[in-house]
Write an enzyme that holds these catalytic residues in place. Structure first.
Site, PDB file in Angstrom:
ATOM      1  N   ASP A 158      -6.562  -6.633   3.047  1.00 46.98           N
ATOM      2  CA  ASP A 158      -6.763  -6.894   4.416  1.00 46.98           C
ATOM      3  C   ASP A 158      -8.027  -6.286   4.826  1.00 46.98           C
ATOM      4  OD1 ASP A 158      -6.331  -4.380   5.379  1.00 46.98           O
ATOM      5  OD2 ASP A 158      -4.162  -4.666   5.734  1.00 46.98           O
ATOM      6  N   HIS A 163       4.413   1.198   4.032  1.00 48.15           N
ATOM      7  CA  HIS A 163       3.095   1.147   3.754  1.00 48.15           C
ATOM      8  C   HIS A 163       1.972   1.518   4.661  1.00 48.15           C
ATOM      9  CE1 HIS A 163       2.349  -3.200   5.625  1.00 48.15           C
ATOM     10  NE2 HIS A 163       3.155  -2.516   6.381  1.00 48.15           N
ATOM     11  N   GLU A 198      -1.387  -4.931  -1.662  1.00 41.95           N
ATOM     12  CA  GLU A 198      -1.362  -5.829  -0.523  1.00 41.95           C
ATOM     13  C   GLU A 198      -1.458  -7.325  -0.887  1.00 41.95           C
ATOM     14  OE1 GLU A 198       0.553  -5.481   2.056  1.00 41.95           O
ATOM     15  OE2 GLU A 198       0.612  -2.914   2.203  1.00 41.95           O
ATOM     16  N   ASP A 210      -7.602  -2.448  -0.082  1.00 41.02           N
ATOM     17  CA  ASP A 210      -6.498  -3.351   0.505  1.00 41.02           C
ATOM     18  C   ASP A 210      -6.856  -4.608   0.814  1.00 41.02           C
ATOM     19  OD1 ASP A 210      -4.727  -4.481   2.328  1.00 41.02           O
ATOM     20  OD2 ASP A 210      -3.744  -2.758   2.673  1.00 41.02           O
ATOM     21  N   ASP A 251      -3.197   3.927   7.514  1.00 41.78           N
ATOM     22  CA  ASP A 251      -1.952   4.489   6.911  1.00 41.78           C
ATOM     23  C   ASP A 251      -1.790   5.837   7.294  1.00 41.78           C
ATOM     24  OD1 ASP A 251      -1.899   1.486   6.335  1.00 41.78           O
ATOM     25  OD2 ASP A 251      -2.234   1.806   4.245  1.00 41.78           O
ATOM     26  N   ASP A 300      -9.605  -0.514   4.075  1.00 40.16           N
ATOM     27  CA  ASP A 300      -8.409  -1.008   4.593  1.00 40.16           C
ATOM     28  C   ASP A 300      -8.694  -1.191   6.092  1.00 40.16           C
ATOM     29  OD1 ASP A 300      -5.765  -1.392   5.454  1.00 40.16           O
ATOM     30  OD2 ASP A 300      -5.059   0.337   4.021  1.00 40.16           O
ATOM     31  N   HIS A 315      -6.155  -0.690   7.921  1.00 41.21           N
ATOM     32  CA  HIS A 315      -5.364   0.362   8.677  1.00 41.21           C
ATOM     33  C   HIS A 315      -5.578   1.661   7.885  1.00 41.21           C
ATOM     34  CE1 HIS A 315      -3.729  -3.539   8.603  1.00 41.21           C
ATOM     35  NE2 HIS A 315      -3.225  -3.447  10.034  1.00 41.21           N
ATOM     36  N   HIS A 365       0.773  -1.204   0.167  1.00 47.14           N
ATOM     37  CA  HIS A 365       0.013   0.114  -0.014  1.00 47.14           C
ATOM     38  C   HIS A 365       0.720   1.367  -0.065  1.00 47.14           C
ATOM     39  CE1 HIS A 365      -4.533   1.019   1.130  1.00 47.14           C
ATOM     40  NE2 HIS A 365      -4.079   1.543   0.122  1.00 47.14           N
TER      41      HIS A 365
END
Length: 309
Positions: A231, A143, A274, A229, A130, A126, A128, A99
């Site tokens: 995840d 990332h 990712e 992403d 980031d 996502d 996260h 990412h």
């Protein structure tokens, strides 16, 4: 049917993460049939191959935890240029890669939107946010910084390329968050970013939450970038990622989001990030991400093919 020219850009970057394998992501997306899937929906597909990072001198940063800073900056520069150019010819779809690549894609889209006088909105799917800066990152994995960079947060000057235009945090919607560090929490609380974590999704459902955001995009006559992403998805259905966080979006929730995005007619660019084929189960995650892309680009639930394994 709304047909588009889809421009595929491979970004085999893994320097932003702490483990190997993301550099195989673009090949896995192609092997999973992303080109034919888009063509079957009536879109023209132009595959411009894989990018290479711009050569960048190595300069030590005071935060000695940071890993692969010159490599990440090189990828950011290359992606910012390539995605900006692709945006003039069609819909850029970046095949990642970790990412950290979003530092380049977000800056490119913000630049083009500013030149066009159009408001740019971002849907960040996502686990996260980031939102670390070069000073706050403790893992040193870059990332975790692309959104902070694209928003123009301090600490990137002299290291990353100067931004032609920064994102407006009030036009960023993050869905699916469930792993947020303390430093990122403080930034989120002050930023104005719209956050729908997994609890909000559980309590309200994805449709109601996304509908409100899309209404704002429509009212502003905005354009919309989507950054997906792996995840964001629950690892039970998408194991091919190095940052698994339990409790992610389900198959049905993810497809509903994509179909609603297609219905909005506002999406002009997409990042798929990712994917780590080394951690995947016989291409299972790659195929799911391709299926989600197809839903975003016009495949309805009635069109979904039956598969036998």
């Amino acid at each position: 049917m709304d047909t588009r020219t889809c421009i595929l850009l491979g970004a085999p970057v893994q320097d932003g993460t702490g483990r190997l394998g993301c550099d195989m992501g673009p090949s896995a997306f192609r092997a999973a049939g992303i080109g034919p899937a888009l063509e079957s929906l009536g879109h023209r597909v132009v595959d411009r191959g894989n990018l290479v990072p711009t050569a960048t001198p190595s300069t030590p940063h005071p935060n000695d935890r940071i890993r692969a800073l010159p490599e990440t900056v090189g990828w950011t520069t290359a992606l910012a240029d390539a995605v900006y150019l692709a945006g003039a010819d069609g819909m850029p779809i970046v095949l990642g890669g970790d990412h950290s690549l979003a530092a380049g894609t977000l800056s490119a889209h913000a630049r083009r939107a500013a030149e066009q006088g159009r408001p740019l909105f971002v849907l960040w799917l996502d686990a996260h946010p980031d939102l670390h800066t070069l000073e706050t990152t403790e893992s040193g994995n870059l990332h975790g910084v692309p959104m902070a960079y694209a928003l123009g947060l301090p600490g990137f000057e002299g290291w990353f390329p100067p931004l032609a235009a920064a994102l407006d945090p009030r036009r960023v919607c993050m869905m699916g968050l469930r792993s947020v560090d303390a430093a990122e929490r403080r930034i989120l609380a002050q930023s104005g970013i719209r956050v729908h974590d997994m609890r909000a999704i559980d309590e309200n459902g994805v449709a109601a939450l996304l509908r409100g955001f899309l209404a704002e995009v429509e009212a502003a006559d905005g354009i919309l970038h989507v950054s997906l992403d792996v995840d964001f998805l629950d690892p039970e259905i998408a194991p091919g990622v190095g940052t698994t966080v339990p409790g992610g979006a389900t198959f049905r929730e993810a497809h509903l989001i994509m179909e609603m995005l297609h219905d909005s007619g506002r999406v002009t660019s997409l990042d798929l990030v990712e994917l780590n084929p080394f951690l995947d189960d016989r291409g299972r995650t790659a195929r799911l991400m391709v299926d989600l892309t197809a839903s975003l680009m016009g495949r309805s639930v009635l069109d979904r093919p039956t598969r036998s394994y």
